[in-house]
Structure formats: C-alpha cells, structure tokens
Write an enzyme that holds these catalytic residues in place. Structure first.
Site, mmCIF file in Angstrom:
data_model
loop_
_atom_site.group_PDB
_atom_site.id
_atom_site.type_symbol
_atom_site.label_atom_id
_atom_site.label_comp_id
_atom_site.label_asym_id
_atom_site.label_seq_id
_atom_site.Cartn_x
_atom_site.Cartn_y
_atom_site.Cartn_z
ATOM 1 N N CYS A 383 0.837 -1.205 0.000
ATOM 2 C CA CYS A 383 0.000 0.000 0.000
ATOM 3 C C CYS A 383 0.873 1.256 0.000
ATOM 4 C CB CYS A 383 -0.996 -0.050 1.159
ATOM 5 S SG CYS A 383 -2.513 0.835 0.749
ATOM 6 N N HIS A 509 -3.659 -5.224 0.433
ATOM 7 C CA HIS A 509 -3.054 -5.739 1.677
ATOM 8 C C HIS A 509 -3.082 -7.268 1.691
ATOM 9 C CE1 HIS A 509 -2.864 -1.888 3.943
ATOM 10 N NE2 HIS A 509 -3.792 -1.557 3.067
ATOM 11 N N GLU A 511 -1.469 -9.213 3.475
ATOM 12 C CA GLU A 511 -1.287 -9.743 4.839
ATOM 13 C C GLU A 511 -2.604 -10.177 5.487
ATOM 14 O OE1 GLU A 511 -0.920 -6.604 3.897
ATOM 15 O OE2 GLU A 511 -1.473 -5.156 5.448
#
Ligand code: GLN
Length: 533
Positions: A383, A509, A511
């Site tokens: 990001c 994202h 993650e």
C-alpha cells in the site's frame, strides 16, 4: 445441530490476557471436530469502528472481505480458522448506539423512553443472535472486549446475563483472568480472580468455566481453590500457561480439555480427540527451521508491535511454509537518513515497507525503497509502501525531481500517486476509503504470476490514493512494470521491476489473507527470494 450454542468469553483482572487467542483456539478445536463455528468481537468503545483509530490506540485495523474495518482479533479468527469474517463479526458500542439512535430519530420506538435496558441490550442481543440465525453455525463464540467492571462493558455483561437466562443450556460463559506470580514470596495469587468473579456475580453472571492465564505451572491446590471460591467445577478451571507462540495455544487448550469441557457442558458427545495434524506440522516447521534470514520492516508505528499484526503473522506463516527462521525487525522510518541508511539496513536480506497514512516518516520509506532498488535487495512494498517505491522511481529513475503523492504534497508538479476519482467528493472520514476485496488481473510474465499461479486474484484494500495512470508509459519504458490491474477500472494494483532480484509493490493488503493453513503466496515468494544468493 438444530440449535446454535452461544459461548461468551469475558475477561477479568487485566486487559491483554489473550481473550482473542483463547476464543480462536477454542473455535479451532471445535472446528477440528467438524463443527461450524463463528467468532464475534464486541468492543466497548464509542467509535463506530476502529477505522478512524490511530494504530497507537488499538493496534492494526483489520479489514474483512466485505470491507469492514475491524478489531485485529478478527485477524486471529481468520488466521486460526481459515474462514472469512465480515461486518457482522465485529460490533462496537458506537455502532450499537448509532443504530438505536437512528431508529429513535425515525420514530421506531413509538414515543417510548429509549434506555440502555432494554433498547441497547436488545440491539446487542440482536447482533449476537444474528450470527446464530439461519442455522449455519453450531457455535457462536462472542468475545467481549475490555475487562469486567469497566463502565463501558456493563451493557455487554448485562446482555450476557439476559441471554444466559433466555438460552439456558445453550449458553456457556468462559471467564479469562490472570493469576499473578509474586516472586518475593514465590506464590501464585488467586485473589484477583476471586474478585473478578465477584464482579461478574454482582452483574448477575456466574461463569461456567475459568481460564487462568499464568506465567508458572499451576498445581491442583490452586485450581481447587479457584473452583471453591468461584462456584465452579474443578475440571472447569483451565490453565493457560504462557507459551512462546500464539499458535501453541490450541494445542495447550486441547491438553487442558477446554473443548471437551465445552462439549460436555452442552451435553454433546465428546468423541475422539482430533489429531490437529496440519496445525502440528506447522508448529514443527516453525521450530525446526533449515534457514535463517533477516527481514526489515520500515514503518512509523514501530513502538507498538500490534500496529503491523497481520504482516507479522503473514511473515510467520511464510517462514513456516519454507522452513525458515525469520528475524523480523522493525526500523523506524523517521530515523532513516541518507547518512545512516547503509548501516541501518545492511543486515537485511529483504526489506518490506509497511502501509501507512500521512507525511510523517515518508522520507525514510522513500530512502529505503531507493536502497533496496539500487542494492538489488528483495523488496516488498505494501500500500503506502508500494506508493513510496513509485515516488522513489519517479524521482531517481524518471528524474521527475519533485514527483510525489498528493497525499504528501497537494501541489506537487508530478502527482505520480494521486487521489482516486471517487474519493474527491468524500469529506467524511469513517468507512469511506476504498475498502474490502477487489479483483485484480495478473500479467503472465511476472513475479506475482509465479507466486499466485493464477491470472485473476482477489485481495483486500484500504486506501484513498492510487498510481496515476498518466505516468504509466514513462514507468514501463524505464523498467517498472505494471503486472496487476483492476479489470474494470484499470487501477494499478501491482508494480514490479523485472531487472531486480525481487521487487514488488502492491496497492492491496495481502497480509489480511494469510492463514496458518494457507500462507500467502506473495509473502512466501518474497521470503524465498531472500534465500537466494
Ligand atoms: N495513505 C495511502 C492511501 O490512502 C496508503 C494507505 C495504506 O497504506 N493503507 O492511499
């Protein structure tokens, strides 16, 4: 199972005892026995969601598939259970009040006095039962944020009291407390737990089970004492000793029979003990690494580990996947200068630039992106991390001297990162970013294709700014490729430098989607690249 059972997890004595991990571990154990389990977090603060909270306050804001900005505990639930959560898994006092007050303004209460009981508690109840309705779940585990006795928690504990009465044998209350160890007298103390249960009793709730968080092993005497003082069966006093990794907790809870006691409480058959083969394999791989690498995370919330929770966990999952011990170190982006960057970053085999907002620390991120690009060190920008890499490339390769993001400099001559069109009209801050899952088309000849092995992926987002497509050709000509785009809008989702060892920036994202059972392919690919000489 015809009727959903409701399990409440409350906390006493201190915060941060790990209610989220205990809830997720119990859910995991029940799931491994074939049950469908949902977990929900009720947060007692007045913010409508944590999206507007500074990470220093409550750590990372976790984003779900449907774009809800939620508490980081939802991340644990997804990582442990490997199932998606949604807006309905996360409730705050702010959201509850907002709903009730909106109804009141519409006239829905027909002139009645609107009160905490029954209106607020009814709304909390509705949101708890909503998950259980439709018969999809055998168990709904509801974790109540905060600590019993807090003013903010009162309506939630009151709701548990009402539901316990209403649901009778379909309800279980687990209370998690701390038994402190006093080193001077070498004693473990149960008094705080006794007081905590007393506070629960004053609110009309008798816990059915107690989980004791402890630094040291507890003997039978201690457990018996807690049982007697708290009106609880001895087998229902569960020990939760500190362990080195949160992923050990389900195994420990299985040894302590937390799942068996739960099933017995509901009158369900206990049956065979699940082997948890995949989970144990995962732990084995963490404990017996074949390689070691040093990875640096460049971010500005480094004082608080929870600020980058999901990235931390995704790194652990990737490490386990390729049997690599990862020394994951945070570097404060504000501390990075041209002069010290070599000495700060030279030990790292890979550099990850974290997401973020605003001007603070951006210069350090741009310097770190330059360092990684020039020194051919594997680089992963997430990001704002991707945006920093784009700005750096524009300044130093395209020689657009004052290139920037309009988030950092509104009047930049070269807005290589610019506010998204749909964001220009938005003035309210809460829940208004580009949030949740979006499709991304992947270019075949790319690092990311090799990682995902798919031409179409879906990833979660949380941003207002984007790569400015007016500069696309300049970047491509100079060696930064666009390898992922939104198929509908053409919004740039992934950039790569093919001439580099491993240089990937992603606008989304990844993650958030890494789990124990499904480590994220980009994290795995990134760590793999750091192993190569
Ligand atoms: N601040 C940037 C944006 O809004 C990046 C956001 C992020 O890193 N999550 O686009």
């Amino acid at each position: 199972m015809a009727t959903t059972k409701y399990i409440f997890v409350t906390g006493g004595v201190a915060s941060s005892l790990g209610k989220g991990i205990i809830s997720a571990s119990l859910a995991k154990l029940l799931q491994s026995r074939g049950y469908n389990v949902a977990i929900q977090k009720l947060d007692p603060y007045i913010n409508v969601d944590p999206g507007t909270l500074n990470p220093y306050e409550h750590g990372e804001c976790y984003v779900t598939e449907d774009g809800a900005e939620t508490d980081l505990d939802l991340g644990h639930y997804e990582r442990f259970l490997n199932v998606f959560t949604s807006q309905s898994n996360s409730v705050t006092t702010g959201r509850v009040y907002l709903d009730v007050i909106t109804k009141e303004r519409k006239g829905d209460f027909l002139g009645k006095t609107v009160q905490i009981i029954p209106h607020i508690t009814d709304e909390i109840k509705r949101r708890i039962k909503l998950l259980g309705s439709g018969g999809k779940y055998d168990f709904v585990i509801t974790e109540i944020g905060g600590t019993v006795g807090d003013i903010e928690s009162l309506p939630y504990i009151e709701t548990v009291r009402q539901l316990k009465w209403e649901l009778k044998s379909r309800c279980l209350v687990i209370h998690l407390t701390l038994v402190p160890y006093i080193a001077a007298s070498e004693e473990i103390k149960t008094k705080p737990t006794q007081h905590s249960v007393k506070t629960m009793l004053e609110a009309g709730v008798q816990p059915d089970m107690i989980v004791l968080r402890t630094e040291h092993k507890l003997n039978a005497e201690i457990k018996k004492k807690v049982a007697v003082f708290c009106n609880i069966d001895k087998q229902h006093v569960i020990e939760a000793k500190d362990v080195s990794s949160i992923y050990e907790v389900p195994i420990e809870m299985q040894k302590e029979k937390l799942d068996e006691m739960t099933l017995m409480h509901f009158g369900l058959k206990v049956g065979e003990k699940p082997k948890l083969k995949d989970w144990k394999n995962f732990l084995k791989r963490i404990k017996n690494p074949k390689h070691t690498v040093n990875i640096g995370l460049i971010g500005k919330y480094v004082e608080l580990k929870d600020a980058y929770k999901s990235i931390n966990e995704a790194i652990i999952h990737a490490g386990a996947a390729i049997e690599t011990n990862i020394n994951f170190e945070y570097v404060h982006s504000e501390k990075i200068t041209k002069e010290n960057i070599n000495s700060l970053l030279k030990k790292f085999n890979g550099i990850l630039i974290a997401p973020g907002f605003g001007v603070r620390g951006i210069d350090g991120k741009i310097l770190a992106a330059k360092y990684a690009r020039e020194k051919n060190v594997p680089f992963f920008g997430i990001c704002l991390g991707m945006q920093a890499a784009v700005i750096e490339f524009a300044i130093n390769v395209l020689k657009l001297k004052d290139a920037n993001s309009t988030e950092i400099d509104k009047n930049t001559k070269h807005p290589v990162i610019d506010i998204m069109e749909e964001q220009k009209r938005i003035s309210k801050k809460g829940g208004t970013m580009r949030l949740g899952t979006y499709a991304c088309k992947i270019e075949k000849n790319s690092i990311v294709y090799k990682a995902y092995k798919s031409l179409k992926i879906n990833e979660r987002h949380r941003h207002r700014y984007e790569f400015n497509n007016k500069y696309k050709d300049l970047f491509i000509k100079a060696g930064m490729k666009i390898t992922g785009e939104n198929p509908k809008t053409g919004l740039v989702e992934i950039v790569e430098i093919p001439a580099h060892k491993w240089f990937v920036g992603v606008q989304f994202h990844p993650e958030y989607k890494s789990t124990v059972i499904n480590p994220h392919p980009l994290f795995v690919s990134f760590i793999k690249s750091t192993l190569k000489k």
